[in-house]
Each structure stands twice: as structure tokens, then as C-alpha cells.
Design a protein around this motif. Structure first.
Motif, short mmCIF file in Angstrom:
data_model
loop_
_atom_site.label_atom_id
_atom_site.label_comp_id
_atom_site.label_asym_id
_atom_site.label_seq_id
_atom_site.Cartn_x
_atom_site.Cartn_y
_atom_site.Cartn_z
N LEU A 125 0.79 -1.24 0.00
CA LEU A 125 0.00 0.00 0.00
C LEU A 125 0.82 1.29 0.00
CD1 LEU A 125 -2.82 -0.97 2.54
CD2 LEU A 125 -2.94 -0.96 0.05
N ALA A 126 2.07 1.23 0.47
CA ALA A 126 2.84 2.48 0.57
C ALA A 126 2.93 3.22 -0.77
CB ALA A 126 4.23 2.23 1.16
N ILE A 163 -0.08 7.92 9.55
CA ILE A 163 0.56 8.59 10.69
C ILE A 163 2.08 8.40 10.73
CG2 ILE A 163 0.25 6.74 12.43
CD1 ILE A 163 -0.48 8.91 14.46
N SER A 164 2.57 7.19 10.42
CA SER A 164 3.98 6.92 10.74
C SER A 164 4.98 7.57 9.76
CB SER A 164 4.21 5.42 10.89
OG SER A 164 5.39 5.19 11.57
N PRO A 165 4.94 7.23 8.45
CA PRO A 165 5.87 7.93 7.56
C PRO A 165 5.54 9.42 7.46
CG PRO A 165 4.49 6.40 6.30
CD PRO A 165 4.13 6.24 7.74
N VAL A 166 4.24 9.73 7.55
CA VAL A 166 3.82 11.14 7.50
C VAL A 166 4.44 11.89 8.69
CG1 VAL A 166 1.81 12.68 7.60
CG2 VAL A 166 1.64 10.52 6.38
N GLY A 167 4.49 11.22 9.84
CA GLY A 167 5.05 11.84 11.03
C GLY A 167 6.56 12.05 10.94
N LEU A 168 7.27 11.07 10.35
CA LEU A 168 8.73 11.24 10.19
C LEU A 168 8.99 12.47 9.33
CD1 LEU A 168 9.99 7.60 9.44
CD2 LEU A 168 10.29 8.87 11.55
N SER A 169 8.22 12.54 8.24
CA SER A 169 8.39 13.65 7.32
C SER A 169 7.99 14.96 8.00
CB SER A 169 7.54 13.36 6.08
OG SER A 169 7.55 14.44 5.24
N LEU A 190 -8.58 -6.52 10.03
CA LEU A 190 -8.06 -5.64 11.09
C LEU A 190 -6.68 -5.14 10.69
CD1 LEU A 190 -7.93 -5.85 14.89
CD2 LEU A 190 -5.80 -6.19 13.69
N TYR A 191 -5.82 -6.05 10.25
CA TYR A 191 -4.46 -5.62 9.88
C TYR A 191 -4.48 -4.67 8.68
CZ TYR A 191 -2.20 -8.69 13.24
OH TYR A 191 -1.77 -9.26 14.41
N LEU A 192 -5.43 -4.89 7.76
CA LEU A 192 -5.52 -4.00 6.60
C LEU A 192 -5.83 -2.57 7.06
CD1 LEU A 192 -5.68 -3.47 3.54
CD2 LEU A 192 -8.09 -4.08 3.64
N LEU A 193 -6.86 -2.45 7.91
CA LEU A 193 -7.24 -1.11 8.36
C LEU A 193 -6.16 -0.49 9.25
CD1 LEU A 193 -11.02 -1.56 8.73
CD2 LEU A 193 -9.90 0.22 7.45
N HIS A 194 -5.53 -1.33 10.08
CA HIS A 194 -4.46 -0.80 10.93
C HIS A 194 -3.29 -0.30 10.08
CE1 HIS A 194 -5.60 -2.60 15.09
NE2 HIS A 194 -6.60 -2.00 14.50
N THR A 195 -3.02 -1.03 9.00
CA THR A 195 -1.92 -0.61 8.13
C THR A 195 -2.25 0.69 7.42
OG1 THR A 195 -1.43 -2.93 7.76
CG2 THR A 195 -0.40 -1.37 6.26
N MET A 196 -3.51 0.81 6.94
CA MET A 196 -3.90 2.06 6.28
C MET A 196 -3.76 3.22 7.27
SD MET A 196 -6.99 0.45 4.01
CE MET A 196 -8.03 1.84 4.08
N GLY A 197 -4.14 2.96 8.52
CA GLY A 197 -3.98 3.98 9.56
C GLY A 197 -2.50 4.31 9.76
N GLU A 198 -1.68 3.26 9.82
CA GLU A 198 -0.24 3.48 10.05
C GLU A 198 0.36 4.35 8.95
OE1 GLU A 198 2.02 -0.14 10.29
OE2 GLU A 198 3.93 0.91 10.50
N LEU A 199 -0.09 4.10 7.71
CA LEU A 199 0.46 4.89 6.60
C LEU A 199 0.03 6.35 6.67
CD1 LEU A 199 0.28 2.28 3.73
CD2 LEU A 199 2.33 3.44 4.55
#
Ligand code: GLN
Length: 520
Positions: free
Chosen positions: A356-357, A426-432, A415-424
Motif C-alpha cells: 500500500l505504501a 501517521i507513521s511515515p507522515v510523522g517522520l516527514s 483488522l491488519y488491513l485497516l491498521h496498516t492504512m492507519g499506520e500509513l
């Protein structure tokens, strides 16, 4: 642009339009995450099935560990900024990690449960238990030196306003998850077919590969990550000891501290609280004393948005603890007549990230072109909502299962699909975001703060996982139906809370966006 940035870009040329140093960071971090997530996929089972800790104690050890690994990057970041430089810090971190993962491979005999005076007592080999805690301490210190510094190394490959920066971070995040996916898969299967030593041993070999990649790729990094003041490192502090060696010795002393902390886990929450308070004071103080109005507002928004991670990772990180156990105990894992080991499902999130990334990156660009790309605060809100929905889907799946040991696999995957979409979101967006909203001179410290907020989230995740615990004998649940009911209760609360916070975050988003003064 700093001199080191120039040297880094010039040193290696380009690969896929990015500085070639990114390849070194990508593979080093890929192998580091291979070892981290590979080992982590087995950890809860090692605790409950090898050392026969109760669910509650195991969740406490697990939570303290995954929290400490993200506290130490603040220290590693500061030491690298002021003294070692990112290159030496990453090398030191890798050496500590190899030692730690190798130590984990010494498992000793499985603990035994006996009844003494009518009470059940678990007998564990004290030597191997100490080796275990010491190995965790080496890993905690190792991640501390490696994690934030490899991330800042990525940032230092690009000029301040280089438009490729976000794309670079997205590629880097994929490297993290390639490592994470293969780590959990390979170590998970090695556990099933060889035992714990094999799984942990593979994690150690993975980190060794990472160190080799990093050392061989130094040339491509040019001057990026060299010490800011090399003469400081050579300064003699005592006969035969210069600053550089003093730092290495202090790192070892730190390992001894974390070795003890892992055995006095009640202190971890306090330590985390102290670090958080200190960092908030430092960032707020710096913003008010050293920054102009716009920079100050950006720094404060950045700090505020970091706090969302406490909720996000607190719930998301059930993955390696309670969700891992629930998968083992309550989910029907049979596919085409083959029972997939529970630990192997630790790789599903990473696999979804890899898939998904690129789509998310295209989605942001596409929406950006139309002028409707959500702002960073809005993306964070979406992350919380998707996280909550993921839990509610699993809760629904559990409610329609007619056997408590056979919840449909599809609900776990959703669950993992939605959690991953959520992670995308917040996480790389947050690093940036951290590299964009921070004043450049303190970006390393702010990156440390980013991980510190992760640490707090991870700590909370241990507390939440402990709430799902059920009665076990010899590592097996006594009553699978009661166990499922406990998961459902905690996960439905998690789902609704997360959605609630997400809606609140949506309402706050326009205000936060305003105070970002044009940075998205
Ligand atoms: N999964 C990502 C990593 O391992 C993010 C972890 C975090 O910030 N908690 O790097």
C-alpha cells in the motif's frame, strides 16, 4: 545545505532518482528491523511458553521492553548530534544489537511448573533468565544508537527543501517493512520447525548482514553522519581514554542499567514520564526562547501532533502481544489444510505496508494536484479512525464465530488491513512532518521526541494487553471462550475510543493547520 549533504550526494550519484546513500540506509534499516521484528514475533511466546510467565507478567515484560527501545533513541540521537556523528552511532548500535540477539539464542531448559505446599511454583533457570534480561538490555541500547540516527542520516542525504525528501522517507519506510515482514516470517517458521534458538539466531544473523551492508556502504554516504567536531572525540579524558571510548564505556554502563530496569519494571513508567516531561519542557522552552512566532507555532504543533502516537501505538501495538496470543488461541489459522503458525501473522502488517505504501504515496500526490490532499493533522485523525474500525471489525468477526477457537481468519486480516492504512497516515507522515515542522538545528532532538512518543504508546500497549490476560496452565489457556470474551471486551472499547479520539482530532485539524503557517 550543509557540506556533508553536498559530499553525500556527490559521493554516490543517484539511484532511482535518489542519492545512492539511501540504498545503504534502506538495507541497513531493513536488516535491523528484520532482527527487531523477527525477535519480537517470538518474544511473547518465549515468555509464556518457555519461561512460563503468566499473561500479565509477560505483557508487562513485553511492554517495558518495547517502550524502552523507543526511549533510548533520544539519548542515541543527542550523543550522535553532539559527539559521535550518525555513522559511528549506527555502527555501535549494530554491534550491540548483534550481541543482544545472539544472547537471546541461549535459551536453556524450559521452565517447569511444580506444586509446593499446595501452591503452583514455576522453576526457571536463573542463569538463562539473566542472560535473557541482559540480551534485552543490549538490544534496547542498540536500537537507541541505531534507530533515530539512521532516520536522520536519510534526512541528511537531502537538501533542506529537496522535493524528493518525502519520497525518500516512503522508500525508507518500505525498507523497514520488508525487513519486518521477512523477520517475522522467517523467525516465526524457524520457531515452529527448529525452536527459539533458531528464531533468535536468525535475528542475530540478520543484524550482522545489516552491519556488513552499512560498513561496506560508508563510501556512498560521503560526509553525511560524520562527527560534527571530530577533535572533541579525540580529547583525552583519562590515561588511555578519549571521549569516543568514554562514550562506548558509558553505553555499556547503560546496558547494565537497562538490564536491571527490565527486572524492576515498575520504574519504567516513571522513567518514561520523566523523559517525556523533560522533553516537553525542553521543546516548549526552546520554542519560546529561541524561535520566532511562526517557527514557535510549528514546533508546538509538531509536539502536539506527536502526542497522537500515544493513542495510536498504544492500541496498534496489540499486534505483537495480545493479538498475537489471540491469533494463537482463538483464530482458525488453517489454510488449505495447513495450520499457519500464529507468529507468522506478525508479517501481515508489513506485507500490507509494502503493497500500500506506493499507492498511498500516489494518492497523496493525486489529491495534492487537485488541491484536496488532507493536511498532516487530518491524516493523523484518519489514522485513529481506521485503527478503531479495524478493532470493531475483529470484534464483529468474533461475535459471529460459532466456536471460540475458530474466529474467521478474514477478520484478523481485515483488522491488519485497516491498521496498516492507519499506520500509513501517521507513521511515515510523522517522520516527514518532524523534518518539516522542526527548526533545522534541533531536528535530531525532535526525531528523538517522535520516537519517545512511540515509547509512551508502546508502554500503554503493554498495560492494555495486560487487561486481556486469561488464566493459563503450561502456557495454554484454560477456557478459550472466556479468553475470547476478554479480547472482545478490550478490543471493542479500543475501537470506540480510537474512533472518538479520531473525530475529536478531525475537529481540531483546521486549527492546527492554521498554526503550521503554510507547511502541509
Ligand atoms: N513500524 C515502524 C518502525 O519500526 C514505526 C515504529 C514506531 O514509530 N513505533 O520503524
Amino acid at each position: 545545505m550543509t557540506d556533508s549533504t553536498l559530499t553525500a550526494s556527490a559521493a554516490g550519484g543517484e539511484f532511482l532518482g535518489h542519492p545512492r546513500g539511501l540504498v545503504v540506509c534502506f538495507f541497513t534499516e531493513m536488516w535491523e528491523r528484520f532482527s527487531y521484528y523477527g525477535m519480537r514475533a517470538l518474544l511473547i511466546f518465549y515468555l509464556t511458553q518457555h519461561f512460563l510467565f503468566s499473561d500479565q507478567v509477560a505483557a508487562g515484560i513485553y511492554g517495558a521492553y518495547i517502550s524502552l527501545v523507543y526511549i533510548t533513541p533520544v539519548l542515541g540521537g543527542i550523543v550522535a548530534d553532539r559527539y559521535l556523528g550518525a555513522k559511528r552511532a549506527v555502527t555501535l548500535g549494530a554491534v550491540l544489537l548483534i550481541a543482544g540477539h545472539t544472547g537471546m539464542a541461549f535459551e536453556g531448559a524450559t521452565a517447569v511448573e511444580t506444586v509446593v505446599d499446595g501452591e503452583t511454583v514455576v522453576l526457571r533457570d536463573p542463569l538463562y533468565l539473566q542472560i535473557f534480561y541482559f540480551s534485552l538490555a543490549l538490544i534496547i541500547m542498540g536500537v537507541g544508537f541505531l534507530k533515530a540516527n539512521i532516520s536522520t542520516l536519510v534526512g541528511s542525504l537531502y537538501r533542506q527543501n529537496d522535493p524528493r525528501r518525502d519520497g525518500g522517507f516512503t522508500l525508507f519506510y518500505m525498507g523497514i517493512n520488508v525487513g519486518s515482514m521477512f523477520g517475522a516470517l522467517i523467525c516465526g517458521f524457524l520457531l515452529e520447525f527448529g525452536g527459539f534458538s533458531w528464531g533468535f539466531g536468525a535475528a542475530s544473523l540478520g543484524m550482522l548482514a545489516g552491519l556488513i551492508v552499512f560498513l561496506r556502504g560508508q563510501r556512498l554516504l560521503g560526509g553525511a553522519g560524520d562527527p560534527a567536531k571530530p577533535e572533541l572525540l579525540k580529547r583525552r579524558l583519562a590515561p588511555g581514554i578519549n571521549t569516543e571510548w568514554a562514550i562506548y564505556l558509558l553505553a555499556l554502563a547503560g546496558v547494565l542499567v537497562f538490564w536491571q530496569l527490565m527486572q524492576h519494571r515498575a520504574l519504567v513508567g516513571g522513567l518514561l514520564g520523566a523523559f517525556l516531561t523533560l522533553m516537553i519542557l525542553v521543546v516548549v522552552g526552546y520554542s519560546f526562547l529561541r524561535c520566532g512566532r511562526e517557527d514557535r507555532n510549528r514546533m508546538l504543533v509538531c509536539l502536539f501532533l506527536m502526542s497522537y502516537q500515544i493513542i495510536f501505538w498504544g492500541l496498534f501495538e496489540q499486534t505483537g502481544s495480545s493479538l498475537n496470543l489471540m491469533t494463537d488461541r482463538n483464530v482458525d489459522r488453517e489454510v488449505l489444510g495447513f495450520e499457519i503458525p500464529a507468529a507468522a501473522f506478525q508479517s501481515v502488517n508489513a506485507a500490507f505496508i509494502i503493497l500500500l505504501a506506493p499507492l498511498f504515496s500516489m494518492l497523496w500526490i493525486g489529491l495534492g494536484r487537485r488541491g484536496i490532499e488532507p493536511s498532516t493533522p487530518m491524516k493523523f485523525a484518519l489514522a485513529l479512525i481506521q485503527l478503531g474500525l479495524g478493532f470493531l471489525l475483529l470484534v464483529y468477526g468474533a461475535s459471529i464465530a460459532d466456536n471460540p477457537v475458530a474466529v474467521g481468519l478474514i477478520w484478523l486480516i481485515l483488522l491488519y488491513l485497516l491498521h496498516t492504512m492507519g499506520e500509513l497516515c501517521i507513521s511515515p507522515v510523522g517522520l516527514s512532518m518532524t523534518t518539516k515542522l522542526s527548526v533545522p538545528s534541533v531536528v535530531g532532538m525532535m526525531m528523538g521526541c517522535w520516537f519517545l512518543a512511540s515509547a509512551a504508546g508502546n508502554f500503554v500497549s503493554g498495560q492494555i494487553a495486560a487487561m486481556t490476560g486469561s488464566e493459563t496452565v503450561g502456557g495454554e489457556v484454560v477456557d478459550p471462550a472466556a479468553s475470547l470474551a476478554a479480547y472482545v471486551e478490550v478490543y471493542s472499547a479500543a475501537g470506540w475510543y480510537s474512533i472518538g479520539f479520531g473525530v475529536l482530532a478531525m475537529l481540531l485539524a483546521p486549527l492546527l493547520k492554521y498554526f503550521m503557517h503554510g507547511v502541509r
